[in-house]
Scaffold this motif. Structure first.
Motif, PDB file in Angstrom:
ATOM      1  N   LEU A   1      59.604 -29.503 -17.184  1.00 30.59           N
ATOM      2  CA  LEU A   1      58.647 -28.476 -17.410  1.00 30.59           C
ATOM      3  C   LEU A   1      58.547 -28.756 -16.131  1.00 30.59           C
ATOM      4  O   LEU A   1      58.102 -29.310 -14.864  1.00 30.59           O
ATOM      5  N   GLY A   2      58.978 -27.039 -15.141  1.00 29.79           N
ATOM      6  CA  GLY A   2      59.558 -27.402 -14.117  1.00 29.79           C
ATOM      7  C   GLY A   2      58.152 -26.219 -13.065  1.00 29.79           C
ATOM      8  O   GLY A   2      58.452 -26.821 -12.268  1.00 29.79           O
ATOM      9  N   ALA A   3      57.492 -25.281 -14.340  1.00 35.03           N
ATOM     10  CA  ALA A   3      56.640 -24.204 -13.575  1.00 35.03           C
ATOM     11  C   ALA A   3      56.152 -24.033 -14.435  1.00 35.03           C
ATOM     12  O   ALA A   3      56.609 -23.597 -15.846  1.00 35.03           O
ATOM     13  N   PHE A   4      54.651 -23.525 -14.265  1.00 33.03           N
ATOM     14  CA  PHE A   4      54.297 -23.211 -15.167  1.00 33.03           C
ATOM     15  C   PHE A   4      53.155 -22.018 -14.213  1.00 33.03           C
ATOM     16  O   PHE A   4      53.152 -21.789 -13.489  1.00 33.03           O
ATOM     17  N   ALA A   5      53.309 -20.566 -14.736  1.00 29.50           N
ATOM     18  CA  ALA A   5      54.113 -19.369 -14.290  1.00 29.50           C
ATOM     19  C   ALA A   5      52.248 -18.738 -15.183  1.00 29.50           C
ATOM     20  O   ALA A   5      52.853 -18.400 -16.351  1.00 29.50           O
ATOM     21  N   GLU A   6      52.023 -17.797 -14.359  1.00 32.98           N
ATOM     22  CA  GLU A   6      50.617 -16.671 -14.710  1.00 32.98           C
ATOM     23  C   GLU A   6      51.676 -15.113 -15.214  1.00 32.98           C
ATOM     24  O   GLU A   6      52.324 -15.105 -13.961  1.00 32.98           O
ATOM     25  N   VAL A   7      50.927 -14.448 -16.529  1.00 31.25           N
ATOM     26  CA  VAL A   7      52.053 -13.517 -16.550  1.00 31.25           C
ATOM     27  C   VAL A   7      50.928 -11.945 -16.728  1.00 31.25           C
ATOM     28  O   VAL A   7      49.899 -12.541 -17.658  1.00 31.25           O
ATOM     29  N   TYR A   8      51.130 -11.095 -16.679  1.00 31.47           N
ATOM     30  CA  TYR A   8      50.005  -9.843 -17.353  1.00 31.47           C
ATOM     31  C   TYR A   8      51.267  -8.758 -17.938  1.00 31.47           C
ATOM     32  O   TYR A   8      52.108  -8.882 -17.565  1.00 31.47           O
ATOM     33  N   THR A   9      50.048  -8.196 -19.079  1.00 29.67           N
ATOM     34  CA  THR A   9      51.432  -7.113 -19.649  1.00 29.67           C
ATOM     35  C   THR A   9      51.209  -6.198 -18.119  1.00 29.67           C
ATOM     36  O   THR A   9      50.116  -5.340 -18.306  1.00 29.67           O
TER      37      THR A   9
ATOM     38  N   PRO B   1      53.065 -12.423 -11.057  1.00 29.94           N
ATOM     39  CA  PRO B   1      52.957 -12.157 -10.190  1.00 29.94           C
ATOM     40  C   PRO B   1      53.084 -14.036  -9.409  1.00 29.94           C
ATOM     41  O   PRO B   1      53.511 -14.732 -10.059  1.00 29.94           O
ATOM     42  N   CYS B   2      53.092 -13.532  -8.315  1.00 27.15           N
ATOM     43  CA  CYS B   2      53.084 -14.960  -7.918  1.00 27.15           C
ATOM     44  C   CYS B   2      51.828 -16.223  -7.664  1.00 27.15           C
ATOM     45  O   CYS B   2      50.865 -16.368  -6.628  1.00 27.15           O
TER      46      CYS B   2
ATOM     47  N   ARG C   1      57.374 -22.220 -18.215  1.00 24.81           N
ATOM     48  CA  ARG C   1      56.114 -21.875 -19.059  1.00 24.81           C
ATOM     49  C   ARG C   1      55.132 -21.170 -18.863  1.00 24.81           C
ATOM     50  O   ARG C   1      54.895 -20.983 -17.193  1.00 24.81           O
ATOM     51  N   VAL C   2      55.131 -19.854 -19.364  1.00 27.57           N
ATOM     52  CA  VAL C   2      53.606 -18.728 -18.979  1.00 27.57           C
ATOM     53  C   VAL C   2      52.730 -18.671 -19.373  1.00 27.57           C
ATOM     54  O   VAL C   2      52.430 -19.678 -21.028  1.00 27.57           O
ATOM     55  N   ASP C   3      51.185 -18.437 -18.901  1.00 26.42           N
ATOM     56  CA  ASP C   3      49.928 -18.202 -19.470  1.00 26.42           C
ATOM     57  C   ASP C   3      49.852 -16.397 -19.432  1.00 26.42           C
ATOM     58  O   ASP C   3      50.756 -15.917 -18.247  1.00 26.42           O
TER      59      ASP C   3
END
Length: 274
Positions: free
Chosen positions: A154-162, A201-202, A246-248
């Motif tokens: 796992l290199g990064a964990f990111a937030e996403v939204y619709t 987003p960042c 992976r995204v949340d």
């Protein structure tokens, strides 16, 4: 885990909008860096300080804001209002103009090297706020679960939204598999080019190995135009080819990039939060 808020931008779009606004209502915001913009009665970045204070059981070891020389005094003045309980380090990246800016990725590398960060790093865009149902504690807990499952992959964990259909072409869009692992990044695609509506987003946690790859990416891109090595979103496709991302999911976000989005964000936090 260390925390870094990116605040070294010059907010040229927003400043231009304020300057051209015929009402003159927002002239007092000219020259104000975006993280310090008043949102619902307090500076935008203070909402992130409140979220960090709500995570007493987390393993956050330090909080840093990187800014430019033109705004360094304003950030220092703001940090002095937080009290002794909130220790925030301000790092000046040495730039004085938008044309001479280092770029967000180079600012991340600057802070990592200056502070000798050897662990995970949470990077927060200084012009970003999520809707009021967002919980940093939950995000960090979900990251720990993902890290336990995927380990060093796992290199990064990111937030996403619709995002909405008409907003797809204004954002970086990610496509994910059934495990919410990113399979591709699309930079401002047409809605017809993807079925995904997940905007990224960042707001990321980078592992220590990912930060090493960031330095490698910047070295490989050192002769490229700044636009190709500025925003963190430019690094994510490179990283996803070498490690898992992976995204949340969060319900929504505000990107305070122009006067219209500033007004919307300010109104939301005045009414929905207060």
């Amino acid at each position: 885990m260390d925390v870094l808020v990116l605040g070294a931008g010059y907010g040229t779009r927003l400043q231009r909008d304020i300057d051209n606004d015929p009402s003159g209502e927002y002239k007092h915001l000219l020259g104000c860096p975006k993280p310090l913009l008043p949102i619902g009665g307090k500076p935008l970045v203070t909402y992130w300080m409140d979220q960090l204070r709500s995570c007493p059981g987390s393993d956050i070891t330090s909080t840093t804001i990187v800014c430019n020389s033109a705004h360094a005094d304003r950030f220092s003045e703001w940090s002095s209002t937080l009290g002794e309980a909130s220790s925030v380090e301000i790092i000046d990246d040495g730039t004085t103009t938008n044309e001479g800016r280092l770029g967000a990725l180079a600012d991340i590398e600057l802070v990592v090297k200056q502070k000798n960060i050897g662990g995970d790093l949470l990077v927060i865009g200084g012009d970003t706020l999520f809707h009021s149902d967002f919980s940093l504690s939950k995000f960090l807990s979900d990251y720990r679960d993902s890290k336990a499952h995927f380990g060093d992959e796992l290199g990064a964990f990111a937030e996403v939204y619709t995002c909405t259909e008409d907003a797809v072409s204004r954002h970086g869009i990610v496509e994910v598999d059934k495990d919410f692992i990113v399979t591709s990044f699309l930079e401002k695609p047409k809605p017809s080019e993807t079925t995904s509506r997940l905007a990224c987003p960042c707001f990321y946690i980078f592992s220590s190995k990912a930060l090493t790859l960031l330095s490698q990416f910047l070295q490989e891109m050192k002769d490229a135009p700044l636009v190709d090595r500025d925003a963190p979103g430019r690094f994510l496709p490179y990283l996803s080819q070498r490690m898992k991302i992976r995204v949340d999911h969060v319900s929504g976000r505000f990107d305070v990039g122009n006067l219209q989005t500033y007004k919307a964000c300010d109104e939301y936090f005045r009414t929905a939060v207060n």
